[in-house]
Scaffold this active site. Structure first.
Site, PDB file in Angstrom:
ATOM      1  N   TYR A 197      -6.977   5.735   4.671  1.00 45.79           N
ATOM      2  CA  TYR A 197      -7.038   4.832   3.520  1.00 45.79           C
ATOM      3  C   TYR A 197      -6.226   3.564   3.798  1.00 45.79           C
ATOM      4  O   TYR A 197      -6.716   2.436   3.639  1.00 45.79           O
ATOM      5  CB  TYR A 197      -6.506   5.512   2.236  1.00 45.79           C
ATOM      6  CG  TYR A 197      -6.176   4.472   1.189  1.00 45.79           C
ATOM      7  CD1 TYR A 197      -7.184   3.904   0.432  1.00 45.79           C
ATOM      8  CD2 TYR A 197      -4.876   3.977   1.045  1.00 45.79           C
ATOM      9  CE1 TYR A 197      -6.923   2.888  -0.463  1.00 45.79           C
ATOM     10  CE2 TYR A 197      -4.592   2.958   0.156  1.00 45.79           C
ATOM     11  CZ  TYR A 197      -5.621   2.416  -0.603  1.00 45.79           C
ATOM     12  OH  TYR A 197      -5.349   1.396  -1.470  1.00 45.79           O
ATOM     13  N   CYS A 242     -13.531   2.440 -15.302  1.00 41.96           N
ATOM     14  CA  CYS A 242     -13.963   3.832 -15.082  1.00 41.96           C
ATOM     15  C   CYS A 242     -12.697   4.691 -14.996  1.00 41.96           C
ATOM     16  O   CYS A 242     -12.411   5.315 -13.974  1.00 41.96           O
ATOM     17  CB  CYS A 242     -14.776   3.896 -13.788  1.00 41.96           C
ATOM     18  SG  CYS A 242     -15.672   5.441 -13.609  1.00 41.96           S
ATOM     19  N   ASP A 300      -9.264   5.912  -2.490  1.00 44.63           N
ATOM     20  CA  ASP A 300      -8.061   6.414  -3.169  1.00 44.63           C
ATOM     21  C   ASP A 300      -8.544   7.165  -4.411  1.00 44.63           C
ATOM     22  O   ASP A 300      -9.753   7.403  -4.572  1.00 44.63           O
ATOM     23  CB  ASP A 300      -7.076   5.276  -3.498  1.00 44.63           C
ATOM     24  CG  ASP A 300      -7.642   4.343  -4.552  1.00 44.63           C
ATOM     25  OD1 ASP A 300      -8.837   4.453  -4.903  1.00 44.63           O
ATOM     26  OD2 ASP A 300      -6.880   3.491  -5.059  1.00 44.63           O
ATOM     27  N   CYS A 306     -19.221  -1.617 -18.246  1.00 48.21           N
ATOM     28  CA  CYS A 306     -19.154  -1.405 -16.786  1.00 48.21           C
ATOM     29  C   CYS A 306     -20.192  -2.272 -16.055  1.00 48.21           C
ATOM     30  O   CYS A 306     -21.383  -2.231 -16.385  1.00 48.21           O
ATOM     31  CB  CYS A 306     -19.398   0.063 -16.477  1.00 48.21           C
ATOM     32  SG  CYS A 306     -19.374   0.386 -14.706  1.00 48.21           S
ATOM     33  N   GLU A 350       0.830  -1.213   0.000  1.00 47.19           N
ATOM     34  CA  GLU A 350       0.000   0.000   0.000  1.00 47.19           C
ATOM     35  C   GLU A 350       0.861   1.257   0.000  1.00 47.19           C
ATOM     36  O   GLU A 350       0.567   2.211  -0.700  1.00 47.19           O
ATOM     37  CB  GLU A 350      -0.960   0.000   1.197  1.00 47.19           C
ATOM     38  CG  GLU A 350      -2.101  -1.006   1.075  1.00 47.19           C
ATOM     39  CD  GLU A 350      -2.958  -0.774  -0.164  1.00 47.19           C
ATOM     40  OE1 GLU A 350      -3.034   0.364  -0.640  1.00 47.19           O
ATOM     41  OE2 GLU A 350      -3.542  -1.744  -0.676  1.00 47.19           O
TER      42      GLU A 350
HETATM   43 FE1  SF4 Z   1     -17.783   4.836 -14.552  1.00 46.57          FE
HETATM   44 FE2  SF4 Z   1     -19.288   2.703 -14.887  1.00 46.57          FE
HETATM   45 FE3  SF4 Z   1     -20.409   5.063 -14.393  1.00 46.57          FE
HETATM   46 FE4  SF4 Z   1     -19.307   4.631 -16.744  1.00 46.57          FE
HETATM   47  S1  SF4 Z   1     -21.048   3.561 -15.926  1.00 46.57           S
HETATM   48  S2  SF4 Z   1     -19.033   6.444 -15.470  1.00 46.57           S
HETATM   49  S3  SF4 Z   1     -17.564   3.330 -16.202  1.00 46.57           S
HETATM   50  S4  SF4 Z   1     -19.087   3.909 -13.003  1.00 46.57           S
END
Ligand code: SF4
Length: 357
Positions: free
Chosen positions: A137, A209, A155, A219, A52
């Site tokens: 964290y 993302c 994070d 996603c 970490e």
């Molecule tokens: Fe991020 Fe998934 Fe939202 Fe797209 S759908 S902005 S990849 S969390």
């Protein structure tokens, strides 16, 4: 129009049933797609702490490429081995990762574990948080990854994912943005599957993302994402306006003779224990040959490092200098711990010399 946290409560998410479905989808995706990093093969809290701290300001790819984690664990496999090591050996093992206070703090933490816990890593959140160099964290990461207990983590990746899921209009690096992200991270983290959940949400931020290209099509949690619904994933998260970097010029000499190099010790607490190429003023550099130059960044500075060949005056200065030393120059590993720019300069010089030999 972006929506702030105030509108969030009118949505169905995060009511507890939606949160569980969200966690399930994320964990399922991670179990099928998660990467196999070396620190994911262990539940040793000391090893998790090492990884970490290494990853705090260094990219995963850089840590993996040079096997920093594996080499560190071979060199200092336990808190006891690290606690009793020479500081120069600790800094040398950290060489290339930068931000050396992380290595110093790791050694201080190892000493605390030995002195106050008889070498056994403490298992409570408060005791982990009290270790040198450990913030909330890192404490949450050790608690969840090593002990399998509920530990909340935020994070850069988690912060970005949460800000998009909730379409935050608040800058995530403002104090109210940080507070809101931690608050939602706390609500979304499960009681019983924190190890998998935390790995999953971080990895989602690293691989799906991402900063510049959120890949909403693949996603696993797009169903719950407000930014995707509003078509604003690309412009989130919002951040405070950054100050432009400050340009600086640094001039050094590269004193090499008879296969030895002259180095001086760094001053100041942040670089204590490290060595460097001797610095000279612009005036001193006037009549000296420039060998090469390159740029490097440190905190808010963008530095142009200009490397000169020493002249007769510098040679005399070095002979009488009390703050430096000649070292045999074979491989870079034989030299004492060096700041990254000076290590790069010596390496570049060695390559150029070999090419011209
Ligand atoms: Fe991020 Fe998934 Fe939202 Fe797209 S759908 S902005 S990849 S969390």
């Amino acid at each position: 129009m972006m929506e702030g946290e105030g509108t969030f409560f009118s949505r169905s998410f995060p009511d507890s049933a939606s949160v569980v479905r969200f966690q399930d989808a994320l964990i399922e995706w991670f179990c099928a797609n998660g990467k196999d990093y070396p620190w994911r093969r262990t539940s040793d809290p000391y090893a998790i702490l090492v990884s970490e701290l290494m990853l705090q300001q260094t990219q995963i790819a850089a840590v993996l490429e040079k096997k920093y984690f594996e080499r560190w664990m071979r060199r200092f496999p336990t808190p006891g081995a690290l606690a009793t090591a020479e500081e120069s050996a600790v800094l040398k093992a950290w060489e290339g990762l930068g931000y050396y206070n992380r290595a110093r703090n790791l050694q201080k933490a190892a000493r605390t574990i030995c002195d106050e816990f008889q070498g056994e890593f403490p298992g409570s959140y408060e005791a982990i948080l009290a270790l040198p160099g450990v913030g909330r964290y890192t404490a949450g990461a050790v608690l969840s990854f090593a002990f399998g207990r509920r530990g909340v983590i935020v994070d850069g990746n988690v912060s970005r994912v949460i800000s998009r899921l909730l379409a935050f209009s608040t800058p995530i690096d403002s104090s109210s943005g940080i507070k809101a992200v931690w608050d939602y991270a706390n609500r979304l983290t499960p009681d019983d599957r924190a190890r998998h959940y935390n790995s999953a949400i971080m990895e989602l931020g690293q691989r799906v993302c991402t900063k510049s290209h959120p890949n909403c099509m693949i996603c696993p949690v797009s169903e719950w994402c407000s930014a995707k619904k509003q078509g604003i994933s690309d412009i989130l998260p919002q951040k405070k306006t950054k100050q432009a970097p400050v340009e600086r010029v640094e001039r050094v000499i590269l004193p090499i003779r008879e296969r030895k190099i002259f180095l001086t010790q760094e001053s100041g607490t942040r670089r204590k224990g490290l060595w460097r190429l001797p610095e000279i003023s612009e005036e001193e550099a006037e009549d000296l040959e420039e060998l090469f130059r390159f740029k490097y960044a440190i905190t808010r500075y963008r530095v142009t490092l200009i490397v000169h060949a020493p002249g007769p005056l510098q040679a005399e200065m070095l002979e009488n200098s009390g703050g430096g030393k000649w070292f045999r120059i074979g491989s870079l590993d034989e030299l004492p711990p060096l700041g990254s720019p000076y290590r790069k300069a010596i390496s570049q010089h060695q390559c150029t010399s070999e090419l011209s030999d």
